[in-house]
Design an enzyme around this catalytic site. Sequence first.
Site, PDB file in Angstrom:
ATOM      1  N   ASP A  58      27.761  66.890  45.365  1.00 23.82           N
ATOM      2  CA  ASP A  58      28.187  66.509  43.899  1.00 23.82           C
ATOM      3  C   ASP A  58      28.161  67.429  42.854  1.00 23.82           C
ATOM      4  OD1 ASP A  58      25.460  66.211  44.294  1.00 23.82           O
ATOM      5  OD2 ASP A  58      25.550  63.905  44.039  1.00 23.82           O
ATOM      6  N   HIS A  69      21.809  65.178  41.779  1.00 27.61           N
ATOM      7  CA  HIS A  69      20.738  64.185  41.456  1.00 27.61           C
ATOM      8  C   HIS A  69      19.405  64.645  41.914  1.00 27.61           C
ATOM      9  CE1 HIS A  69      24.787  62.023  41.217  1.00 27.61           C
ATOM     10  NE2 HIS A  69      24.262  61.535  40.196  1.00 27.61           N
ATOM     11  N   HIS A 115      17.229  59.215  47.740  1.00 27.19           N
ATOM     12  CA  HIS A 115      16.701  58.549  46.816  1.00 27.19           C
ATOM     13  C   HIS A 115      15.994  57.444  47.345  1.00 27.19           C
ATOM     14  CE1 HIS A 115      19.052  60.316  43.530  1.00 27.19           C
ATOM     15  NE2 HIS A 115      20.066  60.025  43.948  1.00 27.19           N
ATOM     16  N   ASP A 157      21.635  68.504  45.779  1.00 31.80           N
ATOM     17  CA  ASP A 157      22.225  67.454  45.469  1.00 31.80           C
ATOM     18  C   ASP A 157      22.403  67.525  43.808  1.00 31.80           C
ATOM     19  OD1 ASP A 157      22.546  64.418  44.537  1.00 31.80           O
ATOM     20  OD2 ASP A 157      23.495  64.584  46.377  1.00 31.80           O
TER      21      ASP A 157
END
Length: 492
Positions: free
Chosen positions: A434, A345, A307, A343
Amino acid sequence: MVSETVQVSCVTNGGAKNNQGFKRKHLGSDEHTTATCHDGVFDAKGDIGTSGQDIIANINEETKPDGVSKKVRMPKELTFRDMYNNQDAFDDDDEDDSDWEPVQKHIEILKWFCTNCTMVNLDDIVHCDICGEHKESGILRHGFYASPCSPEIDLIQVESEARGRDKDFRSEASASNCSTAVGFDERTLLHSEVEMKSHPHPERPDRLRAIAASLAAAGIFPGKCCPIAAREITQMELQMVHSLEHIEAVELTSQMFSSYFTPDTYANEHSAHAARLAAGLCSDLASAIFSGRVRNGFALVRPPGHHAGVTQAMGFCLHNNAAVAALAAQVAGAKKVLIVDWDVHHGNGTQEIFDQNKSVLYISLHRHEGGKFYPGTGAAFEVGSKGAEGYCVNIPWNRGGVGDKDYIFAFQHVVLPIASKFAPDFTIISAGFDAARGDPLGCCDVTPAGYAQMTHMLSTLTGGKLLVILEGGYNLRSISSSATAVIKCWKS
């Protein structure tokens, strides 16, 4: 284990009734919650209910006859003990009727936070309501081999059985035959949130501890894999990815006991050092793999990085480890680098860094749901810009619950065909776990076997030259079993 005290008051007319109260649970809070019962009307720190003082005043006016003294009427014959026990009734300055004094009872509520998923549970519950992990879990010592249903005292037999299942896998351990490197440094465990908020932060040092314990229990690392020495990334190397302002902002946190880049992206005095070590390990692993010193590698690092963009830290991430590794591979001689980000996200930071770069193909599979899932980026139409259109590929899921079949289908029909046409020299996986089954943030259903299969499919693209970098993943049992499965698929 923490405790929470709930203060219950009950005001009644003419004496104390049975206390009627309510409990309000705060996740991870030690606050005192006051609930007052005024003949059935509740008031909790300004929440629901009418003012207790108004109700008492109204009752007082309605029930007190005119001209009647407010003092408590005592029996005609009093002993000395009676007078002593009721001495307040003889205070002429007392303007309050003692019958209206609230009776308070303190109720202490004990609770514990699950080691595996961080969720809060009441003390009388032995297994986590969310993930089922035992309150005395041994997962930090024995990894996912620890039984989720038994306390740590029963783990010796459990671990022995696990080792028996992996006996054949571990029997060939030889440093001279090492083809897989693992990057890990215990100093990255010092990066942690200083003050716990409602409950433990999901990006916590225990994530690495659980994976390391699992690899050790399986005889993988130390054992089948060789370590790589940790090195702090240099400012010059970081400036290939991030702005100088961003680098200096991260470094500034080393002078502060506790700080935040965003409400959920923390730092302490050790965080900048941990971030430099993580980036340095990823850089050196990429160089070692591309140069042929090792065949593949796993970067067991934190803080995560995908991120983190050119100018900002966010989403638990400080420096972009995958981007640093990609450029290190190119410095070592790679012409084209593939980054696959699974991931749950979207890796908005990695996409931003390589948005106009045709030598790096970025493919991300993530929950998106029309931009409602964090961080909101990663729509299918985001494909790169300024001559690099097509070098960014987003596969956005429109719901949670996606599992192995969904990911494998996407790999077979989207990821591998595009990646094969790109023909990379080096492959990096931004491996957030995740999307794994049981993760409290991702809420998806990928299994360790699914992650192993995706790793195997990507290994075929670049002759096995593959670097896996840990990103997210917040259920310790899920991430440790998944990481172990990924490394096992190389060694089997």
